[in-house]
Write a protein that holds these residues in place. Structure first.
Motif, PDB file in Angstrom:
ATOM      1  N   ARG A  57       0.858  -1.190   0.000  1.00 52.14           N
ATOM      2  CA  ARG A  57       0.000   0.000   0.000  1.00 52.14           C
ATOM      3  C   ARG A  57       0.898   1.246   0.000  1.00 52.14           C
ATOM      4  NH1 ARG A  57      -5.016   0.056   0.823  1.00 52.14           N
ATOM      5  NH2 ARG A  57      -5.118   1.641   2.467  1.00 52.14           N
ATOM      6  N   CYS A  58       1.143   1.748  -1.192  1.00 54.61           N
ATOM      7  CA  CYS A  58       2.143   2.798  -1.392  1.00 54.61           C
ATOM      8  C   CYS A  58       1.603   4.159  -0.963  1.00 54.61           C
ATOM      9  CB  CYS A  58       2.557   2.842  -2.852  1.00 54.61           C
ATOM     10  SG  CYS A  58       3.285   1.301  -3.438  1.00 54.61           S
ATOM     11  N   ARG A  59       2.431   4.904  -0.256  1.00 52.27           N
ATOM     12  CA  ARG A  59       2.045   6.250   0.185  1.00 52.27           C
ATOM     13  C   ARG A  59       2.642   7.343  -0.688  1.00 52.27           C
ATOM     14  NH1 ARG A  59       3.100   6.758   6.504  1.00 52.27           N
ATOM     15  NH2 ARG A  59       2.420   8.872   5.988  1.00 52.27           N
ATOM     16  N   ASP A  60       3.670   7.001  -1.466  1.00 52.44           N
ATOM     17  CA  ASP A  60       4.316   8.016  -2.286  1.00 52.44           C
ATOM     18  C   ASP A  60       5.082   7.322  -3.414  1.00 52.44           C
ATOM     19  OD1 ASP A  60       6.582   6.971  -1.009  1.00 52.44           O
ATOM     20  OD2 ASP A  60       6.658   8.616   0.442  1.00 52.44           O
ATOM     21  N   VAL A  61       5.727   8.128  -4.254  1.00 52.59           N
ATOM     22  CA  VAL A  61       6.449   7.571  -5.399  1.00 52.59           C
ATOM     23  C   VAL A  61       7.620   6.714  -4.939  1.00 52.59           C
ATOM     24  CG1 VAL A  61       7.767   8.146  -7.477  1.00 52.59           C
ATOM     25  CG2 VAL A  61       5.727   9.472  -6.894  1.00 52.59           C
ATOM     26  N   ALA A  62       8.256   7.095  -3.837  1.00 48.80           N
ATOM     27  CA  ALA A  62       9.358   6.277  -3.319  1.00 48.80           C
ATOM     28  C   ALA A  62       8.883   4.871  -2.995  1.00 48.80           C
ATOM     29  CB  ALA A  62       9.960   6.942  -2.079  1.00 48.80           C
ATOM     30  N   ASP A  63       7.688   4.750  -2.429  1.00 46.78           N
ATOM     31  CA  ASP A  63       7.124   3.424  -2.162  1.00 46.78           C
ATOM     32  C   ASP A  63       6.855   2.656  -3.453  1.00 46.78           C
ATOM     33  OD1 ASP A  63       7.167   3.561   0.581  1.00 46.78           O
ATOM     34  OD2 ASP A  63       5.004   3.811   0.840  1.00 46.78           O
ATOM     35  N   VAL A  64       6.399   3.355  -4.471  1.00 45.71           N
ATOM     36  CA  VAL A  64       6.160   2.695  -5.760  1.00 45.71           C
ATOM     37  C   VAL A  64       7.466   2.131  -6.309  1.00 45.71           C
ATOM     38  CG1 VAL A  64       5.379   3.019  -8.136  1.00 45.71           C
ATOM     39  CG2 VAL A  64       4.149   4.142  -6.266  1.00 45.71           C
ATOM     40  N   SER A 102      -3.937   3.188  -3.830  1.00 44.06           N
ATOM     41  CA  SER A 102      -5.112   3.874  -3.274  1.00 44.06           C
ATOM     42  C   SER A 102      -4.798   4.818  -2.112  1.00 44.06           C
ATOM     43  CB  SER A 102      -6.181   2.857  -2.864  1.00 44.06           C
ATOM     44  OG  SER A 102      -5.728   2.003  -1.851  1.00 44.06           O
ATOM     45  N   PRO A 103      -3.715   4.629  -1.333  1.00 46.20           N
ATOM     46  CA  PRO A 103      -3.418   5.640  -0.296  1.00 46.20           C
ATOM     47  C   PRO A 103      -2.905   6.966  -0.857  1.00 46.20           C
ATOM     48  CG  PRO A 103      -2.503   3.488   0.314  1.00 46.20           C
ATOM     49  CD  PRO A 103      -2.896   3.409  -1.128  1.00 46.20           C
ATOM     50  N   MET A 104      -2.558   7.036  -2.139  1.00 47.31           N
ATOM     51  CA  MET A 104      -1.981   8.261  -2.711  1.00 47.31           C
ATOM     52  C   MET A 104      -3.123   9.163  -3.180  1.00 47.31           C
ATOM     53  SD  MET A 104       1.212   6.455  -4.759  1.00 47.31           S
ATOM     54  CE  MET A 104       1.809   7.984  -5.483  1.00 47.31           C
ATOM     55  N   LYS A 105      -3.582  10.028  -2.288  1.00 47.12           N
ATOM     56  CA  LYS A 105      -4.833  10.767  -2.481  1.00 47.12           C
ATOM     57  C   LYS A 105      -4.644  12.277  -2.698  1.00 47.12           C
ATOM     58  CE  LYS A 105      -8.231   7.698  -1.720  1.00 47.12           C
ATOM     59  NZ  LYS A 105      -9.317   7.472  -2.715  1.00 47.12           N
ATOM     60  N   VAL A 118      -3.625  15.333  -9.878  1.00 48.27           N
ATOM     61  CA  VAL A 118      -4.325  14.265  -9.172  1.00 48.27           C
ATOM     62  C   VAL A 118      -3.377  13.092  -8.983  1.00 48.27           C
ATOM     63  CG1 VAL A 118      -6.336  12.735  -9.208  1.00 48.27           C
ATOM     64  CG2 VAL A 118      -6.469  14.996 -10.297  1.00 48.27           C
ATOM     65  N   GLU A 119      -3.227  12.628  -7.736  1.00 45.32           N
ATOM     66  CA  GLU A 119      -2.414  11.439  -7.491  1.00 45.32           C
ATOM     67  C   GLU A 119      -3.205  10.173  -7.816  1.00 45.32           C
ATOM     68  OE1 GLU A 119      -0.739  11.556  -3.549  1.00 45.32           O
ATOM     69  OE2 GLU A 119       0.956  12.749  -4.266  1.00 45.32           O
ATOM     70  N   ALA A 120      -2.473   9.068  -7.942  1.00 43.52           N
ATOM     71  CA  ALA A 120      -3.009   7.866  -8.573  1.00 43.52           C
ATOM     72  C   ALA A 120      -4.024   7.103  -7.735  1.00 43.52           C
ATOM     73  CB  ALA A 120      -1.864   6.930  -8.933  1.00 43.52           C
ATOM     74  N   GLY A 121      -4.155   7.414  -6.465  1.00 41.01           N
ATOM     75  CA  GLY A 121      -5.135   6.710  -5.648  1.00 41.01           C
ATOM     76  C   GLY A 121      -6.506   7.353  -5.624  1.00 41.01           C
ATOM     77  N   GLY A 125     -14.833  10.814  -7.526  1.00 37.90           N
ATOM     78  CA  GLY A 125     -15.519  11.520  -6.445  1.00 37.90           C
ATOM     79  C   GLY A 125     -14.581  12.444  -5.695  1.00 37.90           C
ATOM     80  N   ASP A 126     -13.340  11.995  -5.485  1.00 33.11           N
ATOM     81  CA  ASP A 126     -12.340  12.852  -4.845  1.00 33.11           C
ATOM     82  C   ASP A 126     -12.069  14.096  -5.687  1.00 33.11           C
ATOM     83  OD1 ASP A 126     -11.926  10.929  -2.790  1.00 33.11           O
ATOM     84  OD2 ASP A 126     -10.442   9.873  -4.023  1.00 33.11           O
ATOM     85  N   VAL A 127     -11.930  13.901  -6.988  1.00 32.47           N
ATOM     86  CA  VAL A 127     -11.635  15.028  -7.879  1.00 32.47           C
ATOM     87  C   VAL A 127     -12.822  15.989  -7.934  1.00 32.47           C
ATOM     88  CG1 VAL A 127     -11.074  15.691 -10.250  1.00 32.47           C
ATOM     89  CG2 VAL A 127     -10.020  13.664  -9.234  1.00 32.47           C
ATOM     90  N   ASP A 128     -14.028  15.442  -8.081  1.00 27.29           N
ATOM     91  CA  ASP A 128     -15.216  16.304  -8.137  1.00 27.29           C
ATOM     92  C   ASP A 128     -15.350  17.156  -6.879  1.00 27.29           C
ATOM     93  OD1 ASP A 128     -15.889  15.298 -10.617  1.00 27.29           O
ATOM     94  OD2 ASP A 128     -17.253  13.787  -9.826  1.00 27.29           O
ATOM     95  N   HIS A 129     -15.073  16.556  -5.739  1.00 30.14           N
ATOM     96  CA  HIS A 129     -15.149  17.294  -4.467  1.00 30.14           C
ATOM     97  C   HIS A 129     -14.189  18.486  -4.479  1.00 30.14           C
ATOM     98  CE1 HIS A 129     -15.327  18.077  -0.145  1.00 30.14           C
ATOM     99  NE2 HIS A 129     -14.009  18.072  -0.153  1.00 30.14           N
ATOM    100  N   ALA A 130     -12.972  18.252  -4.990  1.00 30.66           N
ATOM    101  CA  ALA A 130     -11.953  19.306  -4.970  1.00 30.66           C
ATOM    102  C   ALA A 130     -12.220  20.386  -6.010  1.00 30.66           C
ATOM    103  CB  ALA A 130     -10.575  18.684  -5.195  1.00 30.66           C
ATOM    104  N   THR A 131     -12.641  19.996  -7.199  1.00 31.31           N
ATOM    105  CA  THR A 131     -12.785  20.974  -8.278  1.00 31.31           C
ATOM    106  C   THR A 131     -14.109  21.728  -8.231  1.00 31.31           C
ATOM    107  OG1 THR A 131     -13.665  19.290  -9.795  1.00 31.31           O
ATOM    108  CG2 THR A 131     -11.270  19.650  -9.791  1.00 31.31           C
ATOM    109  N   HIS A 132     -15.151  21.097  -7.699  1.00 28.06           N
ATOM    110  CA  HIS A 132     -16.468  21.741  -7.683  1.00 28.06           C
ATOM    111  C   HIS A 132     -16.466  22.988  -6.800  1.00 28.06           C
ATOM    112  CE1 HIS A 132     -20.770  22.096  -8.177  1.00 28.06           C
ATOM    113  NE2 HIS A 132     -20.919  22.147  -6.869  1.00 28.06           N
ATOM    114  N   ALA A 133     -15.600  23.005  -5.801  1.00 28.62           N
ATOM    115  CA  ALA A 133     -15.508  24.191  -4.942  1.00 28.62           C
ATOM    116  C   ALA A 133     -15.137  25.438  -5.737  1.00 28.62           C
ATOM    117  CB  ALA A 133     -14.480  23.948  -3.842  1.00 28.62           C
ATOM    118  N   PHE A 134     -14.517  25.236  -6.906  1.00 26.50           N
ATOM    119  CA  PHE A 134     -14.123  26.350  -7.766  1.00 26.50           C
ATOM    120  C   PHE A 134     -15.036  26.495  -8.985  1.00 26.50           C
ATOM    121  CE2 PHE A 134     -10.402  24.829  -5.488  1.00 26.50           C
ATOM    122  CZ  PHE A 134      -9.833  26.002  -5.019  1.00 26.50           C
TER     123      PHE A 134
END
Length: 470
Positions: A57-64, A102-105, A118-121, A125-134
């Motif tokens: 369960r990768c948290r960043d590119v180093a983990d990948v 999936s942890p890369m949010k 946008v990170e790979a996890g 729905g995550d993207v819509d939440h972030a972009t709809h605010a604008f």
């Protein structure tokens, strides 16, 4: 001559080797028997039941990088998972290594440049939440729980395609980890052959760790379903076939055969009834949207009319509750040129007899801005299709797996002779190499060349695989 595919390791790994891998990860390494293993090994399609040897369960590119090096060095088969929505279950593997992103949010919206990274996890729905605010959005799909990367790499067909094109048409750049653990950024200026290939070529070329998209002004939409009695399906499909291609590009909608869900906001007398419908999305001016549907309300008065103003993320998540993780699903799809009367008659014959309450057929439009990009400008080839026909058997009960599979295949076999040879790779199950090649048409040879350059040993082969050549 083809390159030999690496043989997956089958002998046991020593605990010392696995423990050393675990120590190098910032994220969690999950093994069989660990708490959470059973949940984490599963993907969205409940028909897929595989048991990985390890889940990183990768948290960043180093983990990948750490996980990829381990998988390559030990010979484990490698599956890469973002949202886990692959209909073929490509995000998991028996006795191999799952690189779980999936942890890369992370998401960063830049309203000044109208972009979002946008990170790979992330899911849509995550993207819509972030972009709809604008008051912004980028073209995506139809279900908000779908992973961003998987949908994008296959092309990305959704509610906004007629207005803004495919998801890949708003993709500006991508960060990837290649098979040799090189980290690259690709765009129209950087590694342009790779950028061409990932726009439709799936996960064949590396592990995408982040994507940069162009954003568009989308806030409120005039959207929702209209339903009619199944007896009017042929009449409705013919009206829809003739109406939508001449509609403005910011007006879209897909046709569906469906069973009315047993709950609000649907009228109780219609619960459980097989009906036909159109799910609309008008992303233009709200003050004009209602009158643009006057022609259908006048010509074919719907039995149910739930179309109204709503935030775009509400539309994107409207059907999420009907399709939870773990549902059994079996898919067949084809691109379609002319929707003939004969094809409509065959649709009505099969779509009027859904095997389970969640089984369906959707007909998605492929015109408008999708055609503003040429068929060889990206790997995605079928920009000259009129429609994407998608037949899916859904049911929560594994006992009905054979039933939904048989219905889906019979329906598809009846329509395939009247359709294009190729399908949408995101809706492709395990259907053989001819079906993998068909979506790309003349682009396939170029994809093989890019694959051979960036992944000559086919390390990334748990996908709709484009095989390298020597």
């Amino acid at each position: 001559m083809t390159v030999e595919t690496p043989i997956a390791r089958t002998e046991p790994l020593s605990e010392t080797v696995v423990d050393a891998f675990d120590e190098r990860l910032r994220g969690e390494l999950v093994r069989p028997g660990d708490a959470g293993y059973d949940a984490l090994r599963r993907v969205h399609n409940g028909m897929i039941d595989r048991y990985p040897r390890l889940i990183a369960r990768c948290r960043d590119v180093a983990d990948v990088l750490t996980a990829l090096d381990f998988g390559r060095d030990t010979g484990l088969a490698i599956a890469v998972r973002g949202g886990g929505h692959s209909v073929a279950g490509l995000g998991t593997v028996d006795d191999g290594l799952v690189i779980d992103l999936s942890p890369m949010k992370g998401i960063h919206v830049d309203p000044a440049t109208l972009t979002v990274r946008v990170e790979a996890g992330c899911t849509w729905g995550d993207v819509d939440h972030a972009t709809h605010a604008f008051g912004l959005a980028t073209p995506s799909g139809f279900v908000s729980t779908t992973g961003v990367v998987g949908l994008t790499l296959g092309g990305g067909i959704g509610h906004l395609s007629r207005r803004f094109g495919l998801t890949i048409d708003s993709l500006l750049s991508a960060d990837l980890v290649l098979a040799d653990s090189t980290v690259v950024t690709t765009s129209s200026d950087l590694h342009p052959d790779l950028f061409w290939a990932i726009r439709g070529g799936g996960g064949n070329f590396g592990i995408v760790t982040s994507l940069l998209f162009r954003l568009h002004p989308v806030d409120m939409v005039y959207a929702g379903p209209m339903l009619w009695p199944i007896e009017r399906a042929g009449e409705l499909m013919r009206w829809y076939r003739d109406f939508l291609p001449q509609a403005p590009a910011d007006q879209s909608g897909f046709f569906a055969f469906l069973t009315v869900p047993p709950g609000a906001p649907f009228p109780e007398p219609l619960w459980g009834r097989t009906m036909c419908g159109i799910v609309w999305c008008d992303s233009g001016a709200l003050e004009l949207a209602a009158e643009r549907l006057d022609p259908i309300r006048a010509a074919l008065e719907p039995s149910v009319d739930l179309v109204g103003a709503m935030p775009f993320p509400v539309l994107q998540s409207l059907f999420d509750p009907l399709l939870p993780a773990g549902i059994q699903s079996y898919w067949r799809a084809d691109f379609v040129g002319a929707l003939t009367d004969e094809a409509i008659d065959r649709h009505v014959e099969h779509g009027s007899h859904l095997p389970t309450p969640l089984s369906t057929m959707h007909l998605y439009p492929m015109d408008g801005a999708v055609r503003h990009v040429g068929r060889t400008e990206t790997a995605f080839s079928y920009r000259d299709a009129d429609w994407l026909e998608t037949i899916v058997g859904f049911d929560p009960d594994p006992a009905n797996a054979d039933l939904i599979r048989a219905w889906t295949v019979a329906y598809w076999e009846a329509l395939h002779p009247l359709s294009e040879p190729g399908t949408y790779v995101n809706f492709l199950m395990d259907e053989g190499q001819d079906r993998v090649r068909a979506p790309y048409r003349d682009n396939h040879e170029r994809l093989v060349a890019v694959k051979t350059r960036y992944d000559p040993t086919n390390l990334f082969r748990l996908n709709q695989n484009i095989r390298p050549s020597a």
